[in-house]
Design an enzyme around this catalytic site. Structure first.
Site, PDB file in Angstrom:
ATOM      1  N   ARG A 161     -37.191 -38.619  20.218  1.00 27.19           N
ATOM      2  CA  ARG A 161     -36.206 -39.439  20.088  1.00 27.19           C
ATOM      3  C   ARG A 161     -35.007 -39.126  19.078  1.00 27.19           C
ATOM      4  O   ARG A 161     -33.865 -39.594  19.172  1.00 27.19           O
ATOM      5  CB  ARG A 161     -36.513 -40.638  20.337  1.00 27.19           C
ATOM      6  CG  ARG A 161     -36.170 -41.274  20.884  1.00 27.19           C
ATOM      7  CD  ARG A 161     -36.690 -42.964  21.749  1.00 27.19           C
ATOM      8  NE  ARG A 161     -35.607 -43.985  21.838  1.00 27.19           N
ATOM      9  CZ  ARG A 161     -35.590 -44.812  21.851  1.00 27.19           C
ATOM     10  NH1 ARG A 161     -35.530 -45.286  20.096  1.00 27.19           N
ATOM     11  NH2 ARG A 161     -34.658 -46.073  22.581  1.00 27.19           N
ATOM     12  N   ILE A 208     -29.042 -45.514  25.281  1.00 27.00           N
ATOM     13  CA  ILE A 208     -30.029 -44.526  25.052  1.00 27.00           C
ATOM     14  C   ILE A 208     -30.807 -46.150  25.346  1.00 27.00           C
ATOM     15  O   ILE A 208     -31.593 -46.535  24.539  1.00 27.00           O
ATOM     16  CB  ILE A 208     -30.995 -43.573  24.199  1.00 27.00           C
ATOM     17  CG1 ILE A 208     -32.045 -43.055  24.567  1.00 27.00           C
ATOM     18  CG2 ILE A 208     -30.983 -44.501  22.814  1.00 27.00           C
ATOM     19  CD1 ILE A 208     -32.224 -41.993  23.529  1.00 27.00           C
ATOM     20  N   SER A 209     -32.232 -45.512  26.338  1.00 26.30           N
ATOM     21  CA  SER A 209     -32.852 -46.851  27.461  1.00 26.30           C
ATOM     22  C   SER A 209     -33.966 -47.427  25.926  1.00 26.30           C
ATOM     23  O   SER A 209     -34.276 -46.011  25.098  1.00 26.30           O
ATOM     24  CB  SER A 209     -33.409 -46.717  28.062  1.00 26.30           C
ATOM     25  OG  SER A 209     -32.460 -47.354  29.131  1.00 26.30           O
ATOM     26  N   HIS A 210     -34.531 -48.461  25.767  1.00 29.76           N
ATOM     27  CA  HIS A 210     -35.736 -48.490  25.271  1.00 29.76           C
ATOM     28  C   HIS A 210     -36.837 -47.548  25.328  1.00 29.76           C
ATOM     29  O   HIS A 210     -37.050 -47.372  26.230  1.00 29.76           O
ATOM     30  CB  HIS A 210     -36.199 -50.191  25.650  1.00 29.76           C
ATOM     31  CG  HIS A 210     -35.488 -51.576  25.410  1.00 29.76           C
ATOM     32  ND1 HIS A 210     -34.413 -51.452  25.310  1.00 29.76           N
ATOM     33  CD2 HIS A 210     -35.769 -52.489  24.016  1.00 29.76           C
ATOM     34  CE1 HIS A 210     -33.987 -52.355  25.353  1.00 29.76           C
ATOM     35  NE2 HIS A 210     -34.752 -53.154  24.014  1.00 29.76           N
TER      36      HIS A 210
END
Length: 218
Positions: free
Chosen positions: A37, A63-65
């Site tokens: 990530r 960018i999402s959790h």
């Protein structure tokens, strides 16, 4: 593009955290454990990449959790070889997770800056979607339809019926619906005209936008 033992150890810690938060799909968890990530975000945030936080990326997007990625992916019930349409490539992290799960991923991004970034990362880490394009997510990819699964990674004020028509019978679409208050929602296509809708709690995504005429003419 470094992915060392420190990063891998942090991913293992992240996976343990996601389990504690209720993610049970081992295919999702193992994919998250394999995808670096930290390479999909700005290097300024690298130290925090494996915390359960969202981070800004280019073009005013985020960018999402990791929990959100894991939850939304779990709701897809992806099987190896499934043909998956992703609306909103972003930095490419969600697509990479789906590829690692064995999905045949078709992804579309309306922001050129993000599209170019994701393509560079995909090449460098050798995780490649089946097809990636710069375009209007509202339209989907009708020439490649139908899809087993569709995932929308931005909040939509209304149900995008054009996308529903690109779903196979028996297929699932996962989408955050709403404006200020969004609800994670799934649609299961049970026949040509009928869909079963289910809701899975509040969520928060950047809004889904159509490409403007100016963007189309570039």
């Amino acid at each position: 593009m470094i992915d060392d033992f420190k990063h891998k150890g942090k991913r293992e810690q992240l996976v343990r955290l996601l389990r504690e938060k209720g993610i049970e799909d081992e295919n999702v968890l193992q994919a998250i454990n394999r995808v670096p990530r930290h390479l999909f975000i700005d290097s300024a945030f690298e130290e925090f990449a494996y915390q359960d936080n969202a981070f800004p990326i280019a073009a005013g997007q985020t960018i999402s959790h990791p929990y959100t990625v894991a939850k939304q992916t779990s709701l897809l019930h992806v099987l190896k070889g499934d043909k998956v349409l992703e609306i909103g490539t972003g930095s490419g992290y969600q697509a990479a997770v789906l590829v690692e799960m064995g999905a045949e991923v078709y992804t579309i991004e309306r922001q050129k800056e993000l599209f170019d970034f994701s393509q560079r990362i995909f090449r460098k880490i050798q995780i490649r979607p089946k097809y990636a394009t710069y375009g209007d997510g509202y339209k989907g990819l009708p020439s490649f339809a139908p899809f087993d699964r569709i995932i929308v990674t931005a909040g939509s004020a209304t149900i995008p019926k054009t996308l529903l028509t690109q779903l196979k019978i028996g297929g699932i679409m996962v989408i955050p619906l709403g404006t200020t208050n969004q609800m994670m929602t799934t649609f299961l296509r049970v026949s040509e005209r009928d869909f079963e809708r289910m809701e899975f709690g509040d969520c928060q995504f950047v809004p889904m936008l159509e490409r403007t005429e100016k963007e189309v003419k570039r």
